[in-house]
Scaffold this motif. Structure first.
Motif, PDB file in Angstrom:
ATOM      1  N   ARG A 198       1.306   7.700   1.295  1.00 27.75           N
ATOM      2  CA  ARG A 198       0.890   8.911   0.593  1.00 27.75           C
ATOM      3  C   ARG A 198       0.248   9.896   1.562  1.00 27.75           C
ATOM      4  NH1 ARG A 198      -3.703   5.281  -2.371  1.00 27.75           N
ATOM      5  NH2 ARG A 198      -4.995   4.947  -0.535  1.00 27.75           N
ATOM      6  N   GLY A 199      -0.167  11.015   0.985  1.00 28.38           N
ATOM      7  CA  GLY A 199      -0.848  12.032   1.772  1.00 28.38           C
ATOM      8  C   GLY A 199       0.040  12.588   2.878  1.00 28.38           C
ATOM      9  N   MET A 206       0.937  10.956   5.510  1.00 29.98           N
ATOM     10  CA  MET A 206       1.659   9.889   6.205  1.00 29.98           C
ATOM     11  C   MET A 206       3.169  10.060   6.216  1.00 29.98           C
ATOM     12  SD  MET A 206       0.628   5.853   6.174  1.00 29.98           S
ATOM     13  CE  MET A 206       0.151   5.946   4.484  1.00 29.98           C
ATOM     14  N   PHE A 239       0.854  -1.177   0.000  1.00 27.13           N
ATOM     15  CA  PHE A 239       0.000   0.000   0.000  1.00 27.13           C
ATOM     16  C   PHE A 239       0.894   1.232   0.000  1.00 27.13           C
ATOM     17  CE2 PHE A 239      -2.075  -3.503   2.095  1.00 27.13           C
ATOM     18  CZ  PHE A 239      -3.325  -3.542   1.494  1.00 27.13           C
ATOM     19  N   LEU A 289      -5.239  10.511   9.563  1.00 28.81           N
ATOM     20  CA  LEU A 289      -6.230   9.446   9.405  1.00 28.81           C
ATOM     21  C   LEU A 289      -5.631   8.187   8.784  1.00 28.81           C
ATOM     22  CD1 LEU A 289      -9.149   8.478   9.569  1.00 28.81           C
ATOM     23  CD2 LEU A 289      -9.561   9.566   7.345  1.00 28.81           C
ATOM     24  N   GLU A 290      -4.837   8.336   7.737  1.00 23.66           N
ATOM     25  CA  GLU A 290      -4.332   7.172   7.013  1.00 23.66           C
ATOM     26  C   GLU A 290      -3.361   6.338   7.854  1.00 23.66           C
ATOM     27  OE1 GLU A 290      -4.254   4.425   4.058  1.00 23.66           O
ATOM     28  OE2 GLU A 290      -5.569   6.176   4.238  1.00 23.66           O
ATOM     29  N   LEU A 291      -2.457   7.001   8.589  1.00 18.39           N
ATOM     30  CA  LEU A 291      -1.523   6.249   9.428  1.00 18.39           C
ATOM     31  C   LEU A 291      -2.255   5.587  10.587  1.00 18.39           C
ATOM     32  CD1 LEU A 291       1.328   5.326   9.921  1.00 18.39           C
ATOM     33  CD2 LEU A 291       1.804   7.485  11.109  1.00 18.39           C
ATOM     34  N   ARG A 292      -3.266   6.266  11.127  1.00 27.26           N
ATOM     35  CA  ARG A 292      -4.067   5.634  12.187  1.00 27.26           C
ATOM     36  C   ARG A 292      -4.746   4.381  11.649  1.00 27.26           C
ATOM     37  NH1 ARG A 292      -5.961  10.941  13.313  1.00 27.26           N
ATOM     38  NH2 ARG A 292      -8.087  10.352  12.669  1.00 27.26           N
ATOM     39  N   ARG A 293      -5.211   4.427  10.433  1.00 27.75           N
ATOM     40  CA  ARG A 293      -5.849   3.239   9.842  1.00 27.75           C
ATOM     41  C   ARG A 293      -4.841   2.118   9.643  1.00 27.75           C
ATOM     42  NH1 ARG A 293      -9.640   6.188   5.222  1.00 27.75           N
ATOM     43  NH2 ARG A 293     -11.413   6.663   6.600  1.00 27.75           N
ATOM     44  N   ARG A 294      -3.659   2.470   9.146  1.00 28.41           N
ATOM     45  CA  ARG A 294      -2.639   1.441   8.912  1.00 28.41           C
ATOM     46  C   ARG A 294      -2.243   0.769  10.219  1.00 28.41           C
ATOM     47  NH1 ARG A 294       0.155   2.508   3.768  1.00 28.41           N
ATOM     48  NH2 ARG A 294      -1.506   3.419   2.503  1.00 28.41           N
TER      49      ARG A 294
END
Length: 203
Positions: free
Chosen positions: A15-16, A18, A12, A42-47
């Motif tokens: 990006r963004g 992160m 994955f 948000l994206e790193l928290r999801r990962r």
């Protein structure tokens, strides 16, 4: 390489926001920054599978557990002290711990060497989040809480600090065992035998 190829390979893209969060996680107070949740994005928290309703303490515990998982991939416990100093884990929370310079000064090692190792670790974090993350186990979270409790370096000769114990648990157990009162675990009517490899068997 297109997005579909990344997915096919089980990767994955980072990006963004992160990359910026990963690159700057060591700055200031490290994992003790007041805005850690929003800082991650948000994206790193999801990962890293941080629950949306997680309180600040749990967010910090999960972040430390994820960093520990990356550290374990190095296979070199000797590097642990630099990494935890970089991210402000396992240290007494005083004025010196509020800056990266102060934390590295505690190690008595050269700043250039510390920065080089920290940069290598940061690159490994970025690599790790390209792969699907396994759910954290309760033992990983418990170990992260031990480090965040700020246990001071061991004062008794031969005893390991909490940071060292985190990456070499068998050696930590062996260092503590002679100092503790004898405890005999039982399985039914007989003793429980736990092999510690070439070191000994623990009855």
């Amino acid at each position: 390489m297109g997005p579909s190829e990344h997915v096919r390979r089980g990767e994955f893209p980072v990006r963004g926001a992160m990359p910026k969060a990963i690159e700057a996680l060591h700055k200031g107070r490290g994992v003790w920054r007041a805005d850690l949740r929003s800082f991650l994005g948000l994206e790193l928290r999801r990962r890293w599978q941080v629950p949306e309703d997680a309180d600040p303490e749990l967010v910090r515990v999960i972040v430390v557990a994820r960093l520990a998982a990356v550290l374990a991939e190095f296979g070199d416990p000797g590097l642990a002290e630099v990494f935890w100093a970089a991210f402000n884990v396992g240290l007494t929370q005083d004025a010196e711990s509020r800056t990266l310079r102060g934390r590295f000064a505690r190690l008595g090692a050269g700043r250039t060497k510390c920065d080089d190792q920290r940069e290598l670790f940061t690159a490994r974090i970025a690599e790790s989040v390209r792969r699907p993350q396994r759910p954290l186990e309760s033992a990983q979270l418990a170990a992260a809480r031990v480090l965040l409790a700020g246990q001071k370096a061991a004062s008794r000769r031969g005893e390991l600090s909490a940071v060292e114990a985190f990456v070499d648990l068998p050696r930590y157990v062996l260092s503590r065992f002679p100092q503790e009162r004898l405890r005999v675990p039982l399985l039914g009517d007989g003793p429980l035998v736990a092999s510690l490899g070439p070191d000994c068997e623990w009855y």
